[in-house]
Design an enzyme around this catalytic site. Sequence first.
Site, PDB file in Angstrom:
ATOM      1  N   HIS A 110       3.620   4.946  -2.186  1.00 23.03           N
ATOM      2  CA  HIS A 110       2.413   4.900  -1.364  1.00 23.03           C
ATOM      3  C   HIS A 110       2.777   5.137   0.091  1.00 23.03           C
ATOM      4  O   HIS A 110       3.898   4.864   0.541  1.00 23.03           O
ATOM      5  CB  HIS A 110       1.687   3.555  -1.512  1.00 23.03           C
ATOM      6  CG  HIS A 110       2.371   2.405  -0.828  1.00 23.03           C
ATOM      7  ND1 HIS A 110       2.134   2.062   0.483  1.00 23.03           N
ATOM      8  CD2 HIS A 110       3.308   1.519  -1.283  1.00 23.03           C
ATOM      9  CE1 HIS A 110       2.876   1.011   0.815  1.00 23.03           C
ATOM     10  NE2 HIS A 110       3.603   0.665  -0.234  1.00 23.03           N
ATOM     11  N   CYS A 111       1.811   5.695   0.844  1.00 26.03           N
ATOM     12  CA  CYS A 111       1.975   5.839   2.286  1.00 26.03           C
ATOM     13  C   CYS A 111       1.031   4.842   2.949  1.00 26.03           C
ATOM     14  O   CYS A 111       0.673   3.836   2.331  1.00 26.03           O
ATOM     15  CB  CYS A 111       1.694   7.272   2.726  1.00 26.03           C
ATOM     16  SG  CYS A 111       0.065   7.892   2.261  1.00 26.03           S
ATOM     17  N   ALA A 112       0.575   5.099   4.148  1.00 25.27           N
ATOM     18  CA  ALA A 112      -0.240   4.120   4.871  1.00 25.27           C
ATOM     19  C   ALA A 112      -1.607   3.899   4.247  1.00 25.27           C
ATOM     20  O   ALA A 112      -2.160   2.805   4.322  1.00 25.27           O
ATOM     21  CB  ALA A 112      -0.407   4.558   6.326  1.00 25.27           C
ATOM     22  N   THR A 113      -2.142   4.940   3.595  1.00 25.30           N
ATOM     23  CA  THR A 113      -3.507   4.828   3.073  1.00 25.30           C
ATOM     24  C   THR A 113      -3.663   5.266   1.626  1.00 25.30           C
ATOM     25  O   THR A 113      -4.703   5.035   1.025  1.00 25.30           O
ATOM     26  CB  THR A 113      -4.481   5.682   3.915  1.00 25.30           C
ATOM     27  OG1 THR A 113      -4.048   7.055   3.886  1.00 25.30           O
ATOM     28  CG2 THR A 113      -4.523   5.208   5.362  1.00 25.30           C
ATOM     29  N   ARG A 114      -2.631   5.913   1.045  1.00 26.37           N
ATOM     30  CA  ARG A 114      -2.819   6.548  -0.261  1.00 26.37           C
ATOM     31  C   ARG A 114      -1.755   6.161  -1.283  1.00 26.37           C
ATOM     32  O   ARG A 114      -0.589   5.995  -0.932  1.00 26.37           O
ATOM     33  CB  ARG A 114      -2.791   8.076  -0.101  1.00 26.37           C
ATOM     34  CG  ARG A 114      -3.990   8.675   0.582  1.00 26.37           C
ATOM     35  CD  ARG A 114      -3.695  10.101   1.036  1.00 26.37           C
ATOM     36  NE  ARG A 114      -2.880  10.125   2.236  1.00 26.37           N
ATOM     37  CZ  ARG A 114      -2.240  11.207   2.678  1.00 26.37           C
ATOM     38  NH1 ARG A 114      -2.313  12.332   2.015  1.00 26.37           N
ATOM     39  NH2 ARG A 114      -1.527  11.147   3.776  1.00 26.37           N
TER      40      ARG A 114
END
EC number: 2.7.1.211
Length: 480
Positions: A25-29
């Site tokens: 995962h990244c910051a939002t996804r």
Amino acid sequence: MKYDQIAKEILEALGGKDNISAAAHCATRLRLVLNDESKINQEALDKMDDVKGTFSTGGQFQIILGSGTVNKVYQELTKLTGLQEMSTKDVKDAGAKNLNPIQRLVKLLSDIFVPIIPAIVAGGLLMGINNVLTAKDLFIEGKSLIDAYPEIADLAALINTFANAAFVFLPILIGFSATQRFGGNPYLGATLGMLMVHPDLLNGWGYGSALANGEIPVWSIFGFEIEKVGYQGTVLPVLASSFILAKTEQFLRKYIPSALDNLLTPLLTIFITGILTFTAVGPITRSAGNLLTDGLVWLYDTTGLIGGALFGLVYAPIVITGMHHSFIAVETQLLAEFAKTGGSFIFPVAAMSNVAQGAATLAVFMIINDKKIKGIASAAGISALLGITEPSMFGVNLKLRYPFIGAITGAAVSAAFITIFKVKAVALGAAGLPGIISIRPDSIAPYVIGMVISFIVAFVTTIILAKRAAKKEQAAEKAS
């Protein structure tokens, strides 16, 4: 919020844990690699309140959840699937296995050029500052700032030197990055780049005039002549040579005894690749690169607003495929040959497209009643105006279709407008409202007007199409 329940619903909609081969995962996804994307229950994902949008790109299926939620859902998802926590790079590498040959080529170019973008951006922006100082009629009629204030002439000269460094020594940057990507020693790649811009060689930018005058210096070895010409500001020659260097190094390491490996492998790798570069690879790819650059400049200069409108129209669809990453290599060449090209025309068109996507999304925010889409549209629209369009395109515009049509219409009209005024960029950067700092000083005014046109046309067109879509739905309901 029950994050475990959200994770279970997502997992079920994705076809179960056996369909997930990698996750990060990244910051939002959530960034997932699926074994079979045809098993996705898209309708179920769309109905989930916590899912802000989904899209597939680069062999990854990404689910937008928002900051603060995505990391907790990811933790629950890893528990349910039994997958180990992975970095986004690990998932990116895993997703590459699902790409077709063209997509792999695009990813390859992206992997090489994205790491060196900061250096090119810095050089380009410094070039823009130098242009502001030296451009006539920009602030004072008939004069440049250095004409009016001679005491800052050396400051402009200093800035110009700083600006040119990244482009003069571009082969070193590309040699390091490309050789690393091809599996070779990046420091040997950097050495190859240094060899290609060595001061003992004829400056690459003077090659054309030297050729016309018959003044090209050569090495004469056993009656065989090799041109002593540098490759400053080139892209294709160093890409091809870096590939050969990496493969040569890998081949030699297989057969040279370990006791002699550190001594002979670097020596033979540089010598063999250097000979091939100056005798065959360099001259051939230099010609190909010149043809590519000249062709693009000719196309831009001759097709006018029709060509600009067409490029603006198709830019967003190209982004959907991920092919826009291949433009980085082309833009690098255009910027490196600034004296000939005047900068990059691709960046301004990309900015027009991004602003149009943001405007269409904000139009949806203004008129739609669906709370979920409204919540996504507000943040996604602003993000697109700043140059990040994925949430806007995949979360709203493509899902509803009519905003996407409105957006590409706005992009086409505005791209046609800026093409008339030959708007070009001197640096890479955020292709949107902040992109103004990357634009050539004499192009700033039409660039700003172009963004206004892009926003208004996309916004109004989206509202008109939305009303038409609503009328069709009402007519269909009455008929039923």
